[in-house]
Structures are given as structure tokens and as C-alpha cells.
Design a protein around this motif. Structure first.
Motif, PDB file in Angstrom:
ATOM      1  N   PHE A  35      -7.206 -15.084 -48.198  1.00 24.30           N
ATOM      2  CA  PHE A  35      -6.682 -14.816 -49.525  1.00 24.30           C
ATOM      3  C   PHE A  35      -5.160 -14.690 -49.504  1.00 24.30           C
ATOM      4  O   PHE A  35      -4.454 -15.295 -50.326  1.00 24.30           O
ATOM      5  N   LEU A  36      -4.626 -13.937 -48.554  1.00 21.35           N
ATOM      6  CA  LEU A  36      -3.186 -13.727 -48.482  1.00 21.35           C
ATOM      7  C   LEU A  36      -2.455 -15.038 -48.196  1.00 21.35           C
ATOM      8  O   LEU A  36      -1.427 -15.340 -48.812  1.00 21.35           O
ATOM      9  N   LEU A  37      -2.976 -15.833 -47.288  1.00 22.75           N
ATOM     10  CA  LEU A  37      -2.342 -17.107 -46.958  1.00 22.75           C
ATOM     11  C   LEU A  37      -2.418 -18.085 -48.133  1.00 22.75           C
ATOM     12  O   LEU A  37      -1.500 -18.878 -48.349  1.00 22.75           O
ATOM     13  N   LYS A  38      -3.503 -17.997 -48.889  1.00 24.65           N
ATOM     14  CA  LYS A  38      -3.633 -18.830 -50.083  1.00 24.65           C
ATOM     15  C   LYS A  38      -2.556 -18.458 -51.096  1.00 24.65           C
ATOM     16  O   LYS A  38      -1.975 -19.330 -51.758  1.00 24.65           O
ATOM     17  N   MET A  39      -2.267 -17.165 -51.210  1.00 29.57           N
ATOM     18  CA  MET A  39      -1.234 -16.714 -52.131  1.00 29.57           C
ATOM     19  C   MET A  39       0.145 -17.235 -51.714  1.00 29.57           C
ATOM     20  O   MET A  39       0.974 -17.575 -52.559  1.00 29.57           O
ATOM     21  N   VAL A  40       0.378 -17.306 -50.411  1.00 25.39           N
ATOM     22  CA  VAL A  40       1.655 -17.836 -49.926  1.00 25.39           C
ATOM     23  C   VAL A  40       1.791 -19.308 -50.322  1.00 25.39           C
ATOM     24  O   VAL A  40       2.843 -19.752 -50.798  1.00 25.39           O
ATOM     25  N   LYS A  41       0.732 -20.073 -50.119  1.00 27.88           N
ATOM     26  CA  LYS A  41       0.755 -21.494 -50.479  1.00 27.88           C
ATOM     27  C   LYS A  41       1.000 -21.686 -51.972  1.00 27.88           C
ATOM     28  O   LYS A  41       1.738 -22.580 -52.393  1.00 27.88           O
ATOM     29  N   LYS A  79      -6.694 -18.578 -39.026  1.00 28.18           N
ATOM     30  CA  LYS A  79      -6.805 -18.867 -40.458  1.00 28.18           C
ATOM     31  C   LYS A  79      -5.750 -19.865 -40.937  1.00 28.18           C
ATOM     32  O   LYS A  79      -5.676 -20.174 -42.123  1.00 28.18           O
ATOM     33  N   GLY A  80      -4.909 -20.342 -40.036  1.00 29.35           N
ATOM     34  CA  GLY A  80      -3.947 -21.379 -40.402  1.00 29.35           C
ATOM     35  C   GLY A  80      -2.533 -20.901 -40.674  1.00 29.35           C
ATOM     36  O   GLY A  80      -1.742 -21.625 -41.293  1.00 29.35           O
ATOM     37  N   ALA A  81      -2.176 -19.720 -40.186  1.00 30.95           N
ATOM     38  CA  ALA A  81      -0.835 -19.186 -40.438  1.00 30.95           C
ATOM     39  C   ALA A  81       0.258 -20.019 -39.772  1.00 30.95           C
ATOM     40  O   ALA A  81       1.375 -20.103 -40.281  1.00 30.95           O
ATOM     41  N   PHE A  82      -0.057 -20.640 -38.634  1.00 28.58           N
ATOM     42  CA  PHE A  82       0.963 -21.372 -37.881  1.00 28.58           C
ATOM     43  C   PHE A  82       1.651 -22.429 -38.742  1.00 28.58           C
ATOM     44  O   PHE A  82       2.877 -22.490 -38.806  1.00 28.58           O
ATOM     45  N   ASP A  83       0.873 -23.274 -39.383  1.00 31.67           N
ATOM     46  CA  ASP A  83       1.463 -24.360 -40.180  1.00 31.67           C
ATOM     47  C   ASP A  83       2.310 -23.834 -41.333  1.00 31.67           C
ATOM     48  O   ASP A  83       3.360 -24.394 -41.659  1.00 31.67           O
ATOM     49  N   ILE A  84       1.857 -22.748 -41.945  1.00 33.95           N
ATOM     50  CA  ILE A  84       2.607 -22.168 -43.065  1.00 33.95           C
ATOM     51  C   ILE A  84       3.937 -21.602 -42.578  1.00 33.95           C
ATOM     52  O   ILE A  84       4.992 -21.843 -43.173  1.00 33.95           O
ATOM     53  N   LEU A  85       3.907 -20.867 -41.469  1.00 35.89           N
ATOM     54  CA  LEU A  85       5.125 -20.258 -40.937  1.00 35.89           C
ATOM     55  C   LEU A  85       6.105 -21.327 -40.457  1.00 35.89           C
ATOM     56  O   LEU A  85       7.319 -21.206 -40.666  1.00 35.89           O
ATOM     57  N   LYS A  86       5.590 -22.362 -39.840  1.00 37.44           N
ATOM     58  CA  LYS A  86       6.450 -23.454 -39.378  1.00 37.44           C
ATOM     59  C   LYS A  86       7.146 -24.128 -40.556  1.00 37.44           C
ATOM     60  O   LYS A  86       8.347 -24.416 -40.496  1.00 37.44           O
ATOM     61  N   ARG A  87       6.402 -24.340 -41.615  1.00 36.70           N
ATOM     62  CA  ARG A  87       6.953 -24.990 -42.811  1.00 36.70           C
ATOM     63  C   ARG A  87       8.052 -24.137 -43.459  1.00 36.70           C
ATOM     64  O   ARG A  87       9.118 -24.628 -43.823  1.00 36.70           O
ATOM     65  N   LEU A  88       7.788 -22.849 -43.571  1.00 36.77           N
ATOM     66  CA  LEU A  88       8.752 -21.943 -44.195  1.00 36.77           C
ATOM     67  C   LEU A  88       9.985 -21.725 -43.316  1.00 36.77           C
ATOM     68  O   LEU A  88      11.088 -21.495 -43.815  1.00 36.77           O
ATOM     69  N   LEU A  89       9.787 -21.801 -42.011  1.00 38.35           N
ATOM     70  CA  LEU A  89      10.899 -21.579 -41.085  1.00 38.35           C
ATOM     71  C   LEU A  89      11.994 -22.612 -41.270  1.00 38.35           C
ATOM     72  O   LEU A  89      13.180 -22.333 -41.083  1.00 38.35           O
ATOM     73  N   LYS A  90      11.606 -23.818 -41.659  1.00 42.17           N
ATOM     74  CA  LYS A  90      12.573 -24.911 -41.817  1.00 42.17           C
ATOM     75  C   LYS A  90      13.303 -24.866 -43.155  1.00 42.17           C
ATOM     76  O   LYS A  90      14.298 -25.568 -43.349  1.00 42.17           O
TER      77      LYS A  90
END
Length: 307
Positions: A35-41, A79-90
């Protein structure tokens, strides 16, 4: 307010309210992280980069807080946090980058996560670059994440000058004081008394040239004993945690000094201190008596005047 609004508010509130041990209960329901990761997306797609009043960096900060527990670190990455964090890091949003880098640092305390972040060339390159950011908070966060992932070693700067190599060859080790700023007054008193006895003591107020983390790493590596001056604030400090865990990973002898009356170490700090004999400098007992006990335990490990 919808049911989802309530769920998000409660989850983020919990992330800041629960302690390290209580975080484990949250990990029992992996859908919370979904749920939290969905909110970030969803927030990424919004013009104001927020969802239901929560900005992306606030959502990521909440995620980082929940990652303070080992089980949660593993679940969050699954839960897939890696891809989200990598995307935001850039992205060039520094508030978001700071939150992401702090989350990466926390998640990297799990060995498998550490490998994932280090082996990704883009993530690793970005972290190295952000260490030199003009934004001091971002630079400090990136240095911390880089230090944790690289386990205190900077292979690019690993070459030692002949002078330093010679110094280390003759160095018999010092006593390092690891402490929280709130206990500095008492720790300074301990430092001065140990020096009066002829022991060599390292404390950050005397020896912080260049990178703070690199100076700390050298202090740990070149020490024989690390005095962990612990309290609740020490446990809550990310920098103190980095110091203590690095000393533990380097197999240094850790001697605990209690700085807060009645405090009992738990979680990561409890694991490091374990059942070790501690010396109580919380004010409950006479300082001179406790110092004498501490010095007696240290004296046999050093030759005064030669350390």
C-alpha cells in the motif's frame, strides 16, 4: 476521508511512533508495504508530487522508519522498493533524494540488500556523486549510505601514504570513545582522566579532519578498544549506530559505559552489548569509583606511554 486515507495516515503515524522491536509486528502484514509503495508511485504521477497530502519524501521517510527492523528490510525490498528508490534517486529533487538515500542506508543494513545496491552501477555511481553535493544534508546522507554499503572501505582511496603506513605499523592501538552529543560532558571527563593515566584516547572533538565518516572509520580500525557510551539517544542516533556496528564488524573489543540511569539496551544495541560487563557512569554511583573500576580493566591491555 476515505478508508485508504485513514490507512495511510495510520501507517505513517506508526512508522514514527513504534520502536525497533514493535516494527516487527507491522511486517506481519506485507500488504501494508504494498500500500505504501503504491502511494509513492501515485504521488510520482501527481503534479504536486504528493498523495493525500503526503509528499514523496514524507512517504519515503516513513518507509525508512519502518525499515529499522531486519524483517521489514527484507520484506520492503521483496515488495519492489528497489526500482522505486533507484528511479527517485536519479531525480533532481533534493528533498526526495535525501529521503531516498536515508532509506537506502537503512535498507542496506541487511546484507542481501547491501549487495543489490552496490552491484547496481547506476545507484552506486549516483551515491558516489551525491557525496560531493553542495547540499550539506544530502552530502552527509550520501556519505552515510556509501559508508554502510561499502562497509567502511573506500577502495578508490585505499592507498596509504608511506608516512601513514609507517605510523600504522608502529601503532599499538588506542581507546576510541563512541558517544552521543548529549553525554559529551561526562565523556570528556572520562577522556581526560584516561589520558592522565597515560592512555591514548581518540575522541571526535580532537580528531575530525576531512570526511567525518572516513575519520571515524580510521578511528575504529586503528583502535584496540571501543568504549560505547550508550543511552537511549545513542541508540536512536544513526551515526552512533554506524560507529557501533562498524566496531562490531571489525571485531573490536567493545566495552559498554552506561550513560543513562536505568536504561537497558535493546534491539541492535542490545545485540552488540549482549551480556558484557558495563560500567555505570549515569550518575547513580560515584564517578571516581566507577572510573577506577574502568581503568583497572583497561590498564592491563595497554602499556602506558607506549600507546
Amino acid at each position: 476521508m476515505t478508508q485508504d486515507d485513514v490507512k495511510l495516515v495510520v501507517l505513517l503515524a506508526l512508522s514514527y511512533m513504534v520502536n525497533e522491536e514493535e516494527n516487527k509486528r507491522i511486517s506481519a502484514d506485507g500488504t501494508l508495504f504494498d500500500f505504501l509503495l503504491k502511494m509513492v508511485k501515485t504521488a510520482e504521477k501527481a503534479k504536486n508530487r504528493s498523495q493525500w497530502g503526503f509528499s514523496i519524501h514524507e512517504l519515503i521517510n516513513g518507509l525508512a522508519k519502518l525499515a529499522e527492523n531486519d524483517d521489514n528490510r527484507t520484506t520492503i525490498m521483496k515488495k519492489g522498493a528497489f526500482d522505486i528508490l533507484k528511479r527517485l534517486l536519479k531525480k533532481e529533487n533534493q528533498a526526495e533524494q535525501i529521503a531516498v538515500v536515508n532509506a537506502i542506508r537503512e535498507l542496506s543494513l541487511a546484507p542481501k540488500n547491501k549487495v543489490l545496491f552496490k552491484e547496481d552501477k547506476e545507484v552506486w555511481k549516483t551515491l558516489k556523486e551525491l557525496r560531493n553535493s553542495d547540499n550539506k544534508e544530502l552530502s552527509k546522507a550520501a556519505q552515510g549510505a556509501y559508508f554502510v554499503i561499502n562497509e567502511g572501505k573506500d577502495k578508490e582511496n585505499a592507498k596509504k601514504t608511506p608516512e601513514r603506513a609507517e605510523q600504522e605499523a608502529h601503532d599499538t592501538g588506542h581507546i576510541m570513545l563512541s558517544y552521543n552529543l548529549g553525554d559529551q560532558k561526562t565523556v570528556l571527563k572520562i577522556r581526560d582522566r584516561l589520558r592522565e593515566k597515560g592512555l591514548t584516547v581518540w575522541m571526535d572533538v580532537d580528531n575530525m579532519e576531512g570526511s567525518i565518516l572516513e575519520a571515524m572509520a580510521r578511528a575504529v580500525e586503528e583502535s584496540r578498544i571501543v568504549l560505547v557510551c550508550y543511552s537511549e539517544k545513542y541508540k536512536e542516533s544513526q551515526n552512533c549506530k554506524t560507529e557501533a556496528e562498524y566496531a562490531y564488524s571489525q571485531k573490536k573489543e567493545v566495552v559498554p559505559l552506561l550513560m543513562q540511569r536505568g536504561y537497558k539496551a535493546t534491539g541492535w544495541l542490545g545485540a552488540i552489548i549482549g551480556a558484557k560487563l558495563f560500567y555505570d557512569f549515569s550518575g547513580k554511583y560515584d564517578f571516581d569509583k566507577k572510573f577506577t573500576e574502568l581503568y583497572s580493566s583497561l590498564a592491563g591491555k595497554f602499556a602506558p606511554g607506549k600507546t
